[in-house]
Design a protein around this motif. Structure first.
Motif, PDB file in Angstrom:
ATOM      1  N   GLU A  69       0.493  -1.659  -0.159  1.00 33.98           N
ATOM      2  CA  GLU A  69      -0.060   0.056   0.196  1.00 33.98           C
ATOM      3  C   GLU A  69       0.689   1.462   0.105  1.00 33.98           C
ATOM      4  O   GLU A  69       0.329   1.943  -0.831  1.00 33.98           O
ATOM      5  N   ARG A  70       2.220   0.945   0.974  1.00 25.33           N
ATOM      6  CA  ARG A  70       2.676   2.263   0.763  1.00 25.33           C
ATOM      7  C   ARG A  70       2.623   2.811  -0.071  1.00 25.33           C
ATOM      8  O   ARG A  70       3.509   3.941  -1.042  1.00 25.33           O
ATOM      9  N   LEU A  71       4.312   1.550  -1.424  1.00 22.55           N
ATOM     10  CA  LEU A  71       4.708   1.968  -2.860  1.00 22.55           C
ATOM     11  C   LEU A  71       3.311   1.719  -3.911  1.00 22.55           C
ATOM     12  O   LEU A  71       3.469   3.422  -4.058  1.00 22.55           O
ATOM     13  N   ALA A  72       2.897   1.650  -3.447  1.00 23.19           N
ATOM     14  CA  ALA A  72       1.447   2.024  -4.360  1.00 23.19           C
ATOM     15  C   ALA A  72       1.125   3.497  -4.452  1.00 23.19           C
ATOM     16  O   ALA A  72       0.531   4.235  -5.515  1.00 23.19           O
ATOM     17  N   GLU A  73       0.418   4.119  -2.655  1.00 22.28           N
ATOM     18  CA  GLU A  73       0.321   5.378  -2.153  1.00 22.28           C
ATOM     19  C   GLU A  73       1.394   6.502  -3.128  1.00 22.28           C
ATOM     20  O   GLU A  73       1.587   7.688  -3.859  1.00 22.28           O
ATOM     21  N   TRP A  74       2.907   5.861  -2.892  1.00 22.62           N
ATOM     22  CA  TRP A  74       3.474   6.223  -3.248  1.00 22.62           C
ATOM     23  C   TRP A  74       4.042   6.891  -4.469  1.00 22.62           C
ATOM     24  O   TRP A  74       4.304   7.662  -4.941  1.00 22.62           O
ATOM     25  N   LEU A  75       3.460   6.101  -5.308  1.00 25.25           N
ATOM     26  CA  LEU A  75       3.535   6.272  -6.509  1.00 25.25           C
ATOM     27  C   LEU A  75       2.388   7.121  -7.262  1.00 25.25           C
ATOM     28  O   LEU A  75       2.958   8.289  -8.588  1.00 25.25           O
ATOM     29  N   ARG A  76       1.224   6.657  -7.194  1.00 27.87           N
ATOM     30  CA  ARG A  76       0.457   7.377  -7.689  1.00 27.87           C
ATOM     31  C   ARG A  76       1.134   8.755  -6.684  1.00 27.87           C
ATOM     32  O   ARG A  76       0.533   9.942  -7.438  1.00 27.87           O
ATOM     33  N   ARG A  77       1.117   9.210  -5.702  1.00 31.12           N
ATOM     34  CA  ARG A  77       1.662  11.002  -5.308  1.00 31.12           C
ATOM     35  C   ARG A  77       2.810  11.491  -6.247  1.00 31.12           C
ATOM     36  O   ARG A  77       2.364  12.565  -6.480  1.00 31.12           O
ATOM     37  N   GLN A  78       3.950  10.848  -6.376  1.00 31.45           N
ATOM     38  CA  GLN A  78       4.650  11.038  -7.630  1.00 31.45           C
ATOM     39  C   GLN A  78       4.231  11.544  -8.525  1.00 31.45           C
ATOM     40  O   GLN A  78       4.191  12.945  -9.476  1.00 31.45           O
TER      41      GLN A  78
END
Length: 250
Positions: free
Chosen positions: A16-25
């Motif tokens: 979840e942290r990885l996916a959220e970080w990618l979306r935020r970028q």
């Protein structure tokens, strides 16, 4: 207008942290997935980038890195989050998996075991990808890594350093700890080789002595053990008996 992304499934905190970080970028860069594909030179499709940030499964590392580059985000952070997600997945599947401890290495089996732990902690990327990231041709052959992971061979020192570099072990202190572990395993292997060599020499010597003893026994009169005159309790009598046998004297 791009369709809104689905919510990230809350089943794996690290993923979840990885996916959220990618979306935020991507949001910070103001790009659509199609524009990201164009920015990356179509190394990956818009669909691949969309799936990478879906949170349903861990994407491949090259996809994560290309995603970060397309958004102008730090690739090192993307790689770190990917490794954390992969390692968490590995530990869920293998509850007994421990963390790598090079200071506990004293032989080649222990070295291979700790390197396997490091491999999984670094995300367990495909070995051909490790070979590519190592740099020069032949510096870290994927076949050598496969044999090492299977416990069938040991990395050379230069290969170990390349393996550490690919696994993101770049701190000088940590690299020295692993090199010291490799040296302990090498010395132990050399001691075992010398012990095995001595054992073979002793075994060959024992076989030779048994052969001589058997030959003497078969050559003695009556099939009994032959006694050299030098060691006979009555050497003159032994010599006299030998002379009689040779001459036929009575």
């Amino acid at each position: 207008m791009a369709r809104p992304e689905r919510s990230i499934p809350a089943c794996d905190p690290d993923l979840e942290r990885l996916a959220e970080w990618l979306r935020r970028q991507r949001r910070a860069a103001g790009l659509t997935h199609r524009e990201m594909a164009e920015t990356s030179g179509h190394a990956f499709s818009a669909t691949t980038f969309s799936r990478a940030a879906s949170g349903y499964r861990i994407p491949r590392l090259p996809v994560v890195e290309a995603y970060a580059r397309a958004c102008g985000a730090p690739v090192g952070e993307a790689r770190r989050l990917w490794q954390a997600a992969r390692y968490a997945e590995h530990r869920r599947r293998n509850p007994g998996a421990g963390v790598p401890e090079p200071d506990r290495v004293y032989d080649r089996e222990g070295l291979a075991q700790e390197l396997r732990k490091l491999y999984h902690k670094a995300g367990a990327m495909p070995v051909d990808e490790m070979e590519r990231r190592a740099g020069r041709h032949g510096e870290l052959p994927h076949s050598t890594v496969l044999r090492m992971l299977a416990g069938k061979s040991v990395l050379g020192l230069a290969q170990l350093v390349a393996f550490l570099r690919v696994c993101e072990v770049t701190d000088g202190v940590e690299v020295r700890r692993w090199c010291a572990a490799w040296e302990r395993a090498r010395r132990r292997q050399e001691v075992e080789r010398q012990a095995n060599r001595l054992a073979r020499v002793h075994e060959a010597s024992a076989r030779s002595r048994r052969s001589v003893r058997d030959n003497n026994a078969s050559a003695a009169p009556g099939g009994g053990p032959a006694t050299h005159p030098r060691f006979h309790p009555y050497p003159h009598a032994a010599l006299a008996g030998s002379w009689k046998q040779r001459t036929g004297a009575s």
